[in-house]
Design an enzyme around this catalytic site. Structure first.
Site, PDB file in Angstrom:
ATOM      1  N   ASP A  64       0.848  -1.198   0.000  1.00 20.18           N
ATOM      2  CA  ASP A  64       0.000   0.000   0.000  1.00 20.18           C
ATOM      3  C   ASP A  64       0.883   1.248   0.000  1.00 20.18           C
ATOM      4  OD1 ASP A  64      -2.196  -1.650   0.256  1.00 20.18           O
ATOM      5  OD2 ASP A  64      -2.175  -1.570   2.445  1.00 20.18           O
ATOM      6  N   ASP A  70       0.026   7.198   8.385  1.00 20.09           N
ATOM      7  CA  ASP A  70       0.500   5.827   8.634  1.00 20.09           C
ATOM      8  C   ASP A  70       1.865   5.884   9.317  1.00 20.09           C
ATOM      9  OD1 ASP A  70      -1.493   4.138   7.422  1.00 20.09           O
ATOM     10  OD2 ASP A  70      -0.713   4.632   5.447  1.00 20.09           O
ATOM     11  N   GLU A  93       2.466  -3.397  10.035  1.00 18.67           N
ATOM     12  CA  GLU A  93       2.107  -3.285   8.618  1.00 18.67           C
ATOM     13  C   GLU A  93       3.051  -2.330   7.903  1.00 18.67           C
ATOM     14  OE1 GLU A  93      -2.033  -2.549   7.694  1.00 18.67           O
ATOM     15  OE2 GLU A  93      -1.508  -1.731   5.746  1.00 18.67           O
ATOM     16  N   GLU A  94       3.585  -1.370   8.630  1.00 16.59           N
ATOM     17  CA  GLU A  94       4.406  -0.341   7.997  1.00 16.59           C
ATOM     18  C   GLU A  94       5.887  -0.688   7.933  1.00 16.59           C
ATOM     19  OE1 GLU A  94       2.757   1.809   6.420  1.00 16.59           O
ATOM     20  OE2 GLU A  94       0.866   1.232   7.348  1.00 16.59           O
ATOM     21  N   ASP A 113      -1.212  -3.028  13.269  1.00 13.28           N
ATOM     22  CA  ASP A 113      -1.513  -2.153  12.143  1.00 13.28           C
ATOM     23  C   ASP A 113      -1.723  -0.794  12.811  1.00 13.28           C
ATOM     24  OD1 ASP A 113      -2.440  -0.659  10.109  1.00 13.28           O
ATOM     25  OD2 ASP A 113      -4.061  -1.995   9.517  1.00 13.28           O
ATOM     26  N   LEU A 115      -2.256   2.267  11.832  1.00 13.06           N
ATOM     27  CA  LEU A 115      -3.399   3.087  11.418  1.00 13.06           C
ATOM     28  C   LEU A 115      -4.178   2.329  10.352  1.00 13.06           C
ATOM     29  CD1 LEU A 115      -4.608   5.804  12.230  1.00 13.06           C
ATOM     30  CD2 LEU A 115      -3.704   6.718  10.102  1.00 13.06           C
ATOM     31  N   ASP A 116      -5.183   1.625  10.820  1.00 10.96           N
ATOM     32  CA  ASP A 116      -6.003   0.822   9.911  1.00 10.96           C
ATOM     33  C   ASP A 116      -7.087   1.701   9.278  1.00 10.96           C
ATOM     34  OD1 ASP A 116      -7.089  -1.709   8.874  1.00 10.96           O
ATOM     35  OD2 ASP A 116      -8.789  -1.098  10.102  1.00 10.96           O
ATOM     36  N   GLU A 277      -4.041  -7.735  11.759  1.00 10.09           N
ATOM     37  CA  GLU A 277      -5.409  -7.252  11.546  1.00 10.09           C
ATOM     38  C   GLU A 277      -6.409  -8.332  11.987  1.00 10.09           C
ATOM     39  OE1 GLU A 277      -5.024  -4.058   7.901  1.00 10.09           O
ATOM     40  OE2 GLU A 277      -5.085  -6.158   7.323  1.00 10.09           O
TER      41      GLU A 277
HETATM   42  P1  AHM Z   1      -5.185  -0.711   5.384  1.00  5.34           P
HETATM   43  O1  AHM Z   1      -4.586  -1.413   6.566  1.00  5.34           O
HETATM   44  O2  AHM Z   1      -4.179  -0.440   4.310  1.00  5.34           O
HETATM   45  O3  AHM Z   1      -5.981   0.494   5.765  1.00  5.34           O
HETATM   46  O4  AHM Z   1      -6.180  -1.775   4.682  1.00  5.34           O
HETATM   47  C1  AHM Z   1      -7.118  -2.421   5.468  1.00  5.34           C
HETATM   48  C2  AHM Z   1      -8.491  -1.882   5.185  1.00  5.34           C
HETATM   49  C3  AHM Z   1      -9.524  -2.298   6.177  1.00  5.34           C
HETATM   50  O5  AHM Z   1      -9.550  -1.458   7.277  1.00  5.34           O
HETATM   51  C4  AHM Z   1     -10.780  -2.180   5.374  1.00  5.34           C
HETATM   52  O6  AHM Z   1     -11.821  -2.960   5.869  1.00  5.34           O
HETATM   53  C5  AHM Z   1     -10.332  -2.619   4.012  1.00  5.34           C
HETATM   54  O7  AHM Z   1      -8.934  -2.391   3.967  1.00  5.34           O
HETATM   55  C6  AHM Z   1     -10.975  -1.832   2.936  1.00  5.34           C
HETATM   56  O8  AHM Z   1     -10.527  -2.296   1.716  1.00  5.34           O
HETATM   57  P2  AHM Z   1     -11.266  -1.855   0.343  1.00  5.34           P
HETATM   58  O9  AHM Z   1     -10.877  -0.434   0.119  1.00  5.34           O
HETATM   59  O10 AHM Z   1     -10.693  -2.788  -0.674  1.00  5.34           O
HETATM   60  O11 AHM Z   1     -12.737  -2.036   0.543  1.00  5.34           O
HETATM   61 MG    MG Z   2      -5.194  -2.247   8.050  1.00  4.82          MG
END
Ligand code: AHM
Ligand code: MG
Length: 329
Positions: A64, A70, A93-94, A113, A115-116, A277
């Protein structure tokens, strides 16, 4: 009016629950401090120039593009958790690789994670911090195979912090899931949701329906089922999707319902990451009487192979997750 703070609660629980050791309580308190700090960072992001992508457009460990928030969140977790001297390594995650932290007494590993739901940073919508805590098998340097690649059922604690209209922290150390609301006037998390109970059933389903045509026939039949009118089973279900796992699972814990992110052509193993997560959220939801599944098996029983591995996820009310599983058989 609710008055008991997170620190007071952890002290009381520590006397009742041997698994909630003094060290574990320290880590949970520090995650609360981190949540307090990040509340300010998130609230002030537009004012402090912290919205948008990290300069250089860096790609994080799981592909990502990193947002500025983040990176700030990751730094806040590392700083707070590092200050305890109790954690030997952080899996984030980072961070591509686990970050080893100094500390002779370091007996824990923290998976996070920071900042989810960071796609919500720029639209003032909910986000969260997720964490799971493992105890190292032995003192001494981290042995990745033994200390990091673990099953979710081996977590000794897990939690999330939700940055919404208020900030909430929900944690479990294996004796129920308890929720705290940040009282910004007192500068403390206060127990507002003791022993949370996820309703057995719910009438909300939550998923990125933009992926519908990529899902397996079983998942598509499930969506047809929950959207087909049938007053006896309170169908059609309503759709709600915050796009931040923490927010969508928090709603399911309180109101009942299901969140799912299945495998699809673009995400053959699903999108969400197991160790920081899915496993922490699964421990919390199970402790509240809910269920967390890949669609065919229990999330907490998965043997991790790598720190950033992904898994399909269906999580929430026990009967709703069981219904979802019945379509994937
Ligand atoms: P992230 O950790 O990069 O934010 O990705 C996780 C997130 C979840 O919080 C969320 O439910 C999902 O990705 C949303 O994905 P999408 O945009 O494909 O619906
Ligand atoms: Mg996440």
């Amino acid at each position: 009016m609710a008055t008991k703070t997170l620190s007071e609660h952890l002290e009381d629980e520590g006397r009742r629950t041997p698994a909630l050791t003094v060290d574990l309580a320290t880590l949970l308190r520090q995650m609360g401090e981190c949540g307090r700090r990040l509340t300010l960072v998130v609230r002030r992001a537009a004012l402090s120039g912290s919205l948008g992508l990290q300069a250089g457009g860096e790609i994080n460990a799981t592909g990502d593009t990193q947002k500025k928030l983040d990176v700030l969140a990751d730094e806040a977790v590392l700083e707070r958790i590092g200050s305890t001297g109790l954690v030997g390594a952080v899996v984030s995650e980072e961070l591509k690789e686990p970050r080893a932290l100094p500390g002779r007494e370091a007996r824990y590993v923290l998976c996070t994670d920071p900042l989810d739901g960071s796609s919500n940073t720029d639209i003032d919508a909910p986000m969260g911090t997720i964490f799971g805590i493992h105890r190292k098998a032995a003192a001494g340097p981290i042995d990745p195979a033994r200390d990091l690649i673990r099953k979710g059922s081996e977590q000794v604690a897990a939690g999330y912090i939700l940055y919404g209209p208020s900030t909430m922290m929900v944690y479990t150390a294996g004796a129920g899931a308890h929720g705290f609301t940040l009282d910004e006037e007192r500068g403390a998390f206060v127990l507002t949701h003791e022993t949370m109970k996820c309703p057995e059933r719910g009438t909300i389903y939550s998923a990125n329906l933009g992926n519908l045509n990529r899902w397996s026939p079983g998942v598509r039949r499930y969506v047809d089922h929950v959207t087909a009118p049938d007053p006896a089973t309170r169908r059609p279900y309503s759709l709600r999707y915050i796009g931040a796992l923490v927010g969508d699972v928090h709603r399911s814990l309180i109101n009942g319902g299901i969140y799912f992110y299945p495998a699809d052509a673009a995400h053959p193993d699903g999108k969400l990451r197991l160790m920081y997560e899915c496993a922490p959220m699964a421990m919390i939801v199970e402790q509240a009487g809910g269920r967390a599944s890949t669609g065919t098996g229990r999330i907490l029983d998965i043997e991790a192979r790598t720190i950033h591995q992904r898994t399909p996820l269906a999580i929430g009310s026990a009967a709703e997750v069981a219904l979802y599983e019945s379509f994937l058989k």
